[in-house]
Design a protein around this motif. Structure first.
Motif, PDB file in Angstrom:
ATOM      1  N   GLU A 198       0.849  -1.164   0.039  1.00 46.92           N
ATOM      2  CA  GLU A 198       0.028   0.067   0.024  1.00 46.92           C
ATOM      3  C   GLU A 198       0.785   1.157   0.010  1.00 46.92           C
ATOM      4  N   LEU A 199       1.742   1.315  -0.717  1.00 50.61           N
ATOM      5  CA  LEU A 199       3.026   2.147  -0.776  1.00 50.61           C
ATOM      6  C   LEU A 199       2.400   3.456  -1.297  1.00 50.61           C
ATOM      7  N   TYR A 200       1.540   3.719  -2.099  1.00 53.65           N
ATOM      8  CA  TYR A 200       0.998   5.047  -2.495  1.00 53.65           C
ATOM      9  C   TYR A 200      -0.155   5.707  -1.779  1.00 53.65           C
ATOM     10  N   LYS A 201      -0.539   4.786  -0.672  1.00 53.13           N
ATOM     11  CA  LYS A 201      -1.649   5.306   0.188  1.00 53.13           C
ATOM     12  C   LYS A 201      -1.189   6.440   1.068  1.00 53.13           C
ATOM     13  N   TYR A 245       7.486   9.351  -7.865  1.00 54.78           N
ATOM     14  CA  TYR A 245       8.020   7.992  -7.827  1.00 54.78           C
ATOM     15  C   TYR A 245       7.075   6.999  -8.602  1.00 54.78           C
ATOM     16  N   PHE A 246       5.838   7.307  -8.879  1.00 51.37           N
ATOM     17  CA  PHE A 246       5.079   6.486  -9.632  1.00 51.37           C
ATOM     18  C   PHE A 246       5.619   6.444 -11.030  1.00 51.37           C
ATOM     19  N   LEU A 247       6.027   7.468 -11.719  1.00 49.80           N
ATOM     20  CA  LEU A 247       6.502   8.076 -13.021  1.00 49.80           C
ATOM     21  C   LEU A 247       7.927   7.358 -13.130  1.00 49.80           C
ATOM     22  N   LYS A 248       8.637   7.125 -11.887  1.00 48.37           N
ATOM     23  CA  LYS A 248       9.947   6.849 -12.089  1.00 48.37           C
ATOM     24  C   LYS A 248       9.989   5.246 -11.596  1.00 48.37           C
ATOM     25  N   LEU A 249       9.185   4.757 -11.089  1.00 47.61           N
ATOM     26  CA  LEU A 249       9.027   3.187 -10.709  1.00 47.61           C
ATOM     27  C   LEU A 249       8.070   2.310 -11.395  1.00 47.61           C
ATOM     28  N   HIS A 250       7.048   2.771 -11.714  1.00 47.54           N
ATOM     29  CA  HIS A 250       5.879   1.872 -11.976  1.00 47.54           C
ATOM     30  C   HIS A 250       5.074   2.263 -13.633  1.00 47.54           C
ATOM     31  N   TYR A 251       5.384   3.697 -13.574  1.00 46.90           N
ATOM     32  CA  TYR A 251       4.581   3.911 -14.764  1.00 46.90           C
ATOM     33  C   TYR A 251       5.148   3.235 -16.210  1.00 46.90           C
ATOM     34  N   GLN A 252       4.279   2.881 -17.040  1.00 49.33           N
ATOM     35  CA  GLN A 252       4.578   1.978 -18.338  1.00 49.33           C
ATOM     36  C   GLN A 252       3.932   2.783 -19.341  1.00 49.33           C
ATOM     37  N   PHE A 289      -2.894  -1.513 -10.367  1.00 48.10           N
ATOM     38  CA  PHE A 289      -3.522  -0.563  -9.797  1.00 48.10           C
ATOM     39  C   PHE A 289      -2.905   0.165  -8.525  1.00 48.10           C
ATOM     40  N   PHE A 290      -3.124   1.324  -8.412  1.00 43.64           N
ATOM     41  CA  PHE A 290      -2.318   2.210  -7.290  1.00 43.64           C
ATOM     42  C   PHE A 290      -3.449   2.939  -6.530  1.00 43.64           C
ATOM     43  N   PHE A 291      -3.515   2.848  -5.264  1.00 42.29           N
ATOM     44  CA  PHE A 291      -4.456   3.680  -4.472  1.00 42.29           C
ATOM     45  C   PHE A 291      -3.625   4.797  -4.030  1.00 42.29           C
ATOM     46  N   PHE A 292      -3.878   5.842  -4.392  1.00 43.52           N
ATOM     47  CA  PHE A 292      -2.802   7.276  -4.055  1.00 43.52           C
ATOM     48  C   PHE A 292      -3.763   7.795  -2.805  1.00 43.52           C
TER      49      PHE A 292
END
Length: 331
Positions: A148-151, A231-238, A327-330
């Motif tokens: 739940e890193l992005y919560k 960090y989403f753009l750096k680590l997970h965005y495809q 999916f990513f819960f922000f």
């Protein structure tokens, strides 16, 4: 030896309580590096009195300003093989250091020791803080914090300990990005540090109206969102996959504007019939069921309501979607 880095500023009312909890640790091989961040109360005199009596306590002045500069200065003077930090208004459980260092020694390099936390306050704890404590401790008990890193910040600050080599590999305190504890959490994750589960309360968070996290602009909601976006753009965005924002509230709008500024294309969806079909920032709001017509999308959820989050999570599970991949819960 464990090196504890502790900035302090105007916490005279709580500093002795904090320092006593460190002196009461069952594990004795530690050094405490205190960095005065331009206090205007009696904090420095209290710290100096303790340092004069205890050779393991070292007192420095922050040559810059703010907690990050203080952490950097303190760390530059540290010499321990294990690194942790402490907040000058909190308390440690007497077994905190002993529990953490034994956990790290048992697991070895590549691991991060954490502990459960408990709020305390003379004015009582709000429902929001109580929910955060319960949520964070449930993750820590299983060592599943990263899921739940992005919560919210999923590493209980400052209740962590790392091998110095791992800490340096993750960038230590060198990144000047706020909120600094959340930024470090993302770097622990990016550095593949495996969390060691813990079922014990090892750290006590003091809540009071003047607490820095309540008042500093560096801990405002937009700082958290911008950090998550970074960090989403750096680590997970495809980029080859369709990107979806689910939710049209304040956070959804903030992210939509940020993605537009970054030139990142996205679809915007929600389950609110009053908003579906409306155009916001030039983007038409779609029904969330349109997700089924996208090929392998990545979805950022900005819906805060717990019941709605549960329904959204069920929607993902039925489609065999995975957290931190699909999916990513922000929030």
């Amino acid at each position: 030896m464990i090196s504890l880095i502790m900035p302090f500023k105007n916490t005279a009312a709580y500093l002795s309580d904090c320092l006593d909890s460190i002196l009461e640790q069952s594990y004795k091989e530690w050094e405490l590096i205190m960095v005065n961040d331009h206090s205007t109360d009696d904090s420095y005199m209290i710290a100096q009195a303790y340092a004069n009596k205890e050779e393991r306590i070292h007192l420095l002045e922050n040559k810059g300003a703010g907690i990050i500069k203080a952490l950097q200065r303190g760390y530059s003077f540290s010499s321990g093989s294990f690194i942790s930090r402490m907040d000058s208004d909190d308390r440690m459980h007497p077994e905190r250091l002993n529990h953490m260092i034994n956990a790290l020694k048992a697991k070895g390099l590549g691991h991060l020791a954490v502990g459960q936390v408990q709020y305390f306050s003379t004015d009582g704890i709000s429902d929001g803080y109580a929910r955060y404590e319960k949520w964070l401790n449930a993750l820590t008990q299983k060592g599943s914090n990263y899921k739940e890193l992005y919560k919210e910040c999923v590493i209980p600050s400052p209740c962590w300990m790392a091998y110095r080599a791992d800490f340096d590999r993750c960038g230590g305190f060198q990144k000047e990005r706020y909120p600094e504890d959340y930024d470090l959490t993302f770097r622990f994750y990016a550095g593949d540090l495996t969390l060691i589960p813990c079922d014990q309360v090892l750290h006590y968070w003091r809540d009071y109206p003047q607490r820095t996290s309540r008042n500093s602009v560096h801990y405002a909601q937009n700082f958290f969102l911008d950090l998550k976006l970074h960090y989403f753009l750096k680590l997970h965005y495809q980029p080859e996959r369709p990107l979806v924002i689910w939710g049209a509230g304040t956070k959804g709008k903030h992210l939509a504007a940020a993605f537009q500024n970054e030139g990142v294309p996205f679809s915007w969806m929600c389950d609110n019939p009053n908003k579906i079909g409306k155009t916001i920032y030039g983007v038409s709001m779609q029904d969330y069921q349109e997700i089924d017509h996208l090929e392998h999308p990545q979805i950022i959820v900005t819906v805060a309501n717990p019941q709605a989050q549960g329904a959204i999570l069920q929607f993902f599970h039925l489609r065999q979607m995975e957290s931190l991949r699909d999916f990513f819960f922000f929030c």
